[in-house]
Motif scaffolding. Sequence first.
Motif, PDB file in Angstrom:
ATOM      1  N   ARG A   1      17.538  22.480  15.407  1.00 45.97           N
ATOM      2  CA  ARG A   1      17.836  22.394  13.981  1.00 45.97           C
ATOM      3  C   ARG A   1      16.962  21.336  13.313  1.00 45.97           C
ATOM      4  NH1 ARG A   1      21.252  19.444  10.671  1.00 45.97           N
ATOM      5  NH2 ARG A   1      22.064  20.588   8.859  1.00 45.97           N
ATOM      6  N   TRP A   2      16.738  20.221  14.005  1.00 45.57           N
ATOM      7  CA  TRP A   2      15.890  19.161  13.473  1.00 45.57           C
ATOM      8  C   TRP A   2      14.463  19.653  13.272  1.00 45.57           C
ATOM      9  CZ3 TRP A   2      12.017  16.560  16.513  1.00 45.57           C
ATOM     10  CH2 TRP A   2      11.414  15.474  15.863  1.00 45.57           C
ATOM     11  N   ARG A   3      13.931  20.371  14.257  1.00 46.91           N
ATOM     12  CA  ARG A   3      12.558  20.876  14.143  1.00 46.91           C
ATOM     13  C   ARG A   3      12.428  21.907  13.033  1.00 46.91           C
ATOM     14  NH1 ARG A   3      12.541  20.790  20.064  1.00 46.91           N
ATOM     15  NH2 ARG A   3      11.179  19.093  20.743  1.00 46.91           N
ATOM     16  N   SER A   4      13.446  22.726  12.849  1.00 48.99           N
ATOM     17  CA  SER A   4      13.355  23.779  11.836  1.00 48.99           C
ATOM     18  C   SER A   4      13.417  23.232  10.419  1.00 48.99           C
ATOM     19  CB  SER A   4      14.473  24.804  12.049  1.00 48.99           C
ATOM     20  OG  SER A   4      15.751  24.197  11.863  1.00 48.99           O
ATOM     21  N   THR A   5      14.010  22.066  10.226  1.00 42.46           N
ATOM     22  CA  THR A   5      14.158  21.494   8.877  1.00 42.46           C
ATOM     23  C   THR A   5      13.170  20.378   8.580  1.00 42.46           C
ATOM     24  OG1 THR A   5      15.862  19.964   9.689  1.00 42.46           O
ATOM     25  CG2 THR A   5      16.602  22.078   8.804  1.00 42.46           C
ATOM     26  N   LEU A   6      12.413  19.934   9.585  1.00 38.46           N
ATOM     27  CA  LEU A   6      11.522  18.793   9.387  1.00 38.46           C
ATOM     28  C   LEU A   6      10.242  19.245   8.700  1.00 38.46           C
ATOM     29  CD1 LEU A   6      11.498  15.758  10.009  1.00 38.46           C
ATOM     30  CD2 LEU A   6      10.215  16.276  12.087  1.00 38.46           C
ATOM     31  N   ARG A   7       9.971  18.695   7.513  1.00 43.28           N
ATOM     32  CA  ARG A   7       8.766  19.004   6.743  1.00 43.28           C
ATOM     33  C   ARG A   7       8.326  17.755   5.990  1.00 43.28           C
ATOM     34  NH1 ARG A   7       9.775  22.917   9.210  1.00 43.28           N
ATOM     35  NH2 ARG A   7       9.519  25.132   8.703  1.00 43.28           N
ATOM     36  N   ASP A   8       7.009  17.604   5.826  1.00 43.58           N
ATOM     37  CA  ASP A   8       6.440  16.530   4.997  1.00 43.58           C
ATOM     38  C   ASP A   8       6.998  15.160   5.383  1.00 43.58           C
ATOM     39  OD1 ASP A   8       4.972  18.418   3.598  1.00 43.58           O
ATOM     40  OD2 ASP A   8       6.535  18.697   2.092  1.00 43.58           O
ATOM     41  N   HIS A   9       7.127  14.906   6.660  1.00 38.94           N
ATOM     42  CA  HIS A   9       7.674  13.650   7.135  1.00 38.94           C
ATOM     43  C   HIS A   9       6.549  12.670   7.453  1.00 38.94           C
ATOM     44  CE1 HIS A   9       6.782  16.256  10.524  1.00 38.94           C
ATOM     45  NE2 HIS A   9       6.739  15.217  11.317  1.00 38.94           N
ATOM     46  N   VAL A  10       6.930  11.498   7.947  1.00 35.70           N
ATOM     47  CA  VAL A  10       5.989  10.448   8.313  1.00 35.70           C
ATOM     48  C   VAL A  10       6.081  10.228   9.817  1.00 35.70           C
ATOM     49  CG1 VAL A  10       5.334   8.030   8.012  1.00 35.70           C
ATOM     50  CG2 VAL A  10       6.173   9.342   6.059  1.00 35.70           C
ATOM     51  N   VAL A  11       4.954  10.318  10.486  1.00 37.63           N
ATOM     52  CA  VAL A  11       4.890  10.064  11.921  1.00 37.63           C
ATOM     53  C   VAL A  11       4.276   8.685  12.138  1.00 37.63           C
ATOM     54  CG1 VAL A  11       3.916  10.796  14.127  1.00 37.63           C
ATOM     55  CG2 VAL A  11       4.700  12.509  12.484  1.00 37.63           C
ATOM     56  N   VAL A  12       4.979   7.852  12.879  1.00 41.88           N
ATOM     57  CA  VAL A  12       4.520   6.496  13.164  1.00 41.88           C
ATOM     58  C   VAL A  12       4.257   6.397  14.664  1.00 41.88           C
ATOM     59  CG1 VAL A  12       5.035   4.034  13.016  1.00 41.88           C
ATOM     60  CG2 VAL A  12       5.899   5.596  11.268  1.00 41.88           C
ATOM     61  N   VAL A  13       3.014   6.142  15.018  1.00 40.66           N
ATOM     62  CA  VAL A  13       2.630   6.018  16.418  1.00 40.66           C
ATOM     63  C   VAL A  13       2.563   4.537  16.757  1.00 40.66           C
ATOM     64  CG1 VAL A  13       0.904   6.558  18.165  1.00 40.66           C
ATOM     65  CG2 VAL A  13       1.337   8.169  16.295  1.00 40.66           C
ATOM     66  N   GLY A  14       3.485   4.084  17.575  1.00 44.25           N
ATOM     67  CA  GLY A  14       3.569   2.662  17.921  1.00 44.25           C
ATOM     68  C   GLY A  14       4.641   1.968  17.116  1.00 44.25           C
ATOM     69  N   PHE A  15       5.661   1.455  17.810  1.00 41.10           N
ATOM     70  CA  PHE A  15       6.771   0.811  17.108  1.00 41.10           C
ATOM     71  C   PHE A  15       6.857  -0.662  17.501  1.00 41.10           C
ATOM     72  CE2 PHE A  15      11.328   0.359  15.835  1.00 41.10           C
ATOM     73  CZ  PHE A  15      11.160   0.782  14.531  1.00 41.10           C
ATOM     74  N   GLY A  16       5.686  -1.317  17.462  1.00 42.07           N
ATOM     75  CA  GLY A  16       5.672  -2.756  17.661  1.00 42.07           C
ATOM     76  C   GLY A  16       5.882  -3.461  16.331  1.00 42.07           C
ATOM     77  N   THR A  17       5.349  -4.656  16.219  1.00 37.00           N
ATOM     78  CA  THR A  17       5.508  -5.421  14.978  1.00 37.00           C
ATOM     79  C   THR A  17       4.860  -4.714  13.802  1.00 37.00           C
ATOM     80  OG1 THR A  17       5.520  -7.475  16.267  1.00 37.00           O
ATOM     81  CG2 THR A  17       5.132  -7.655  13.899  1.00 37.00           C
ATOM     82  N   LYS A  18       3.636  -4.187  14.011  1.00 28.83           N
ATOM     83  CA  LYS A  18       2.930  -3.507  12.921  1.00 28.83           C
ATOM     84  C   LYS A  18       3.626  -2.211  12.537  1.00 28.83           C
ATOM     85  CE  LYS A  18      -0.734  -3.549  15.425  1.00 28.83           C
ATOM     86  NZ  LYS A  18      -2.104  -3.342  15.954  1.00 28.83           N
ATOM     87  N   GLY A  19       3.980  -1.413  13.528  1.00 28.45           N
ATOM     88  CA  GLY A  19       4.628  -0.144  13.221  1.00 28.45           C
ATOM     89  C   GLY A  19       5.973  -0.317  12.542  1.00 28.45           C
ATOM     90  N   ARG A  20       6.752  -1.293  13.008  1.00 31.75           N
ATOM     91  CA  ARG A  20       8.072  -1.532  12.405  1.00 31.75           C
ATOM     92  C   ARG A  20       7.926  -1.986  10.952  1.00 31.75           C
ATOM     93  NH1 ARG A  20      13.101  -3.142  14.930  1.00 31.75           N
ATOM     94  NH2 ARG A  20      11.950  -3.144  16.897  1.00 31.75           N
ATOM     95  N   SER A  21       6.990  -2.881  10.687  1.00 33.01           N
ATOM     96  CA  SER A  21       6.785  -3.346   9.309  1.00 33.01           C
ATOM     97  C   SER A  21       6.307  -2.217   8.408  1.00 33.01           C
ATOM     98  CB  SER A  21       5.774  -4.497   9.298  1.00 33.01           C
ATOM     99  OG  SER A  21       6.239  -5.592  10.067  1.00 33.01           O
ATOM    100  N   ALA A  22       5.440  -1.341   8.944  1.00 31.19           N
ATOM    101  CA  ALA A  22       4.956  -0.216   8.146  1.00 31.19           C
ATOM    102  C   ALA A  22       6.096   0.718   7.785  1.00 31.19           C
ATOM    103  CB  ALA A  22       3.868   0.531   8.917  1.00 31.19           C
ATOM    104  N   VAL A  23       6.985   0.995   8.730  1.00 31.39           N
ATOM    105  CA  VAL A  23       8.113   1.884   8.464  1.00 31.39           C
ATOM    106  C   VAL A  23       9.042   1.268   7.426  1.00 31.39           C
ATOM    107  CG1 VAL A  23      10.151   2.959   9.471  1.00 31.39           C
ATOM    108  CG2 VAL A  23       8.006   2.982  10.722  1.00 31.39           C
TER     109      VAL A  23
END
Length: 363
Positions: free
Chosen positions: A136-158
């Motif tokens: 269900r998640w895959r079928s409804t997911l559109r125009d989202h944001v993918v963040v590669v790396g959830f360290g300090t930089k990735g967390r702040s960007a999100v």
Amino acid sequence: MKLAGHDAMARQADERTTTYRVKLPRRVVERPLRQVARRVLMALTVLLATAMIVWADRGGYNDTSDGTVDLLDSFYYATVTLSTTGYGDIVPVSDFARLINIFVITPLRVLFLIILVGTTLEVLTERTREEWRLNRWRSTLRDHVVVVGFGTKGRSAVETVCATGLKPEQVVVVDPSGKAIEAATALGYAGVTGDATRSSVLLRAEVQRARKIIVATQRDDTAVLVTLTARQLNRAAKIVACVREEENAPLLRQSGADAVITSASAAGRLLGLSVLSPHAGMVMEDLIQKGSGLDLVERTVTKPEVGLKPRDTDDLVVSVVRGHRMLGYDDPAVGTLQLTDRLITIARVTPTRQVVPDTKPLP
């Protein structure tokens, strides 16, 4: 069609060669030991209630061994009755005791069995329920944001992106560390555990449908490979990547990144500026921090501002985005503002003033 075929082939190869895991955020997570303890307590409560009911009406029961029912016999009868063993050595003989067995003890027996098998049923249905949620998640997911790396930089960007109104459900984090994905799902983001340099892992994050991709890996070579793979899967997404060394920035742009942030040189320039001019350094630090003081925001030109010069607007305009060009506020090519222009301004953020939906902080 070609991308769909590539997606299917990559997923099949991924199931054979790659270990990955897609994890969706949960609102309530109960520890297994606490869950088992709660169920055992409920079962003991039902057992105790049944024994007390039998003890209160012990005169309506007959024990074939001695003819009387004491407290121990009551617990014994409750145990063999709730477990559906039923030896038949203690039986209800009065009409009232038989009615109690029909309308009270029998429902308690059913409840007791439900409690005992509840944990087993939950384990058996968990996999099916999780697969249903993923589909269900895959079928409804559109125009989202993918963040590669959830360290300090990735967390702040999100955090910066979500501060503009993006829902956590529209963020997918990809990281090889299981602990990082646990931290991401705890904040409400979906997570994919795996190596983002592999196209099969990025496809699990539905990168082919993403609108924006943030690459915040720890290594520059990894960032280049991730950017190259992501651009191959999604030609239209905006990719923003971060590197440590400035000499690697051109390579990232050639790999398909729309914007490249050099973390090491940016931090060095901020340090140098703070040494030469502490107050200017404080202003720059204020602009970088989100949610207080001064913020850089991008917004559209309002109708009353059409025909004005950048200096004549109420906000402090830094640049004007016209088409694919970015012009300085003092560039003669700007002339007057047009309705299709976008303004990059410096705005003061206070607790009583929120950024309007049309504005978005710059990454």
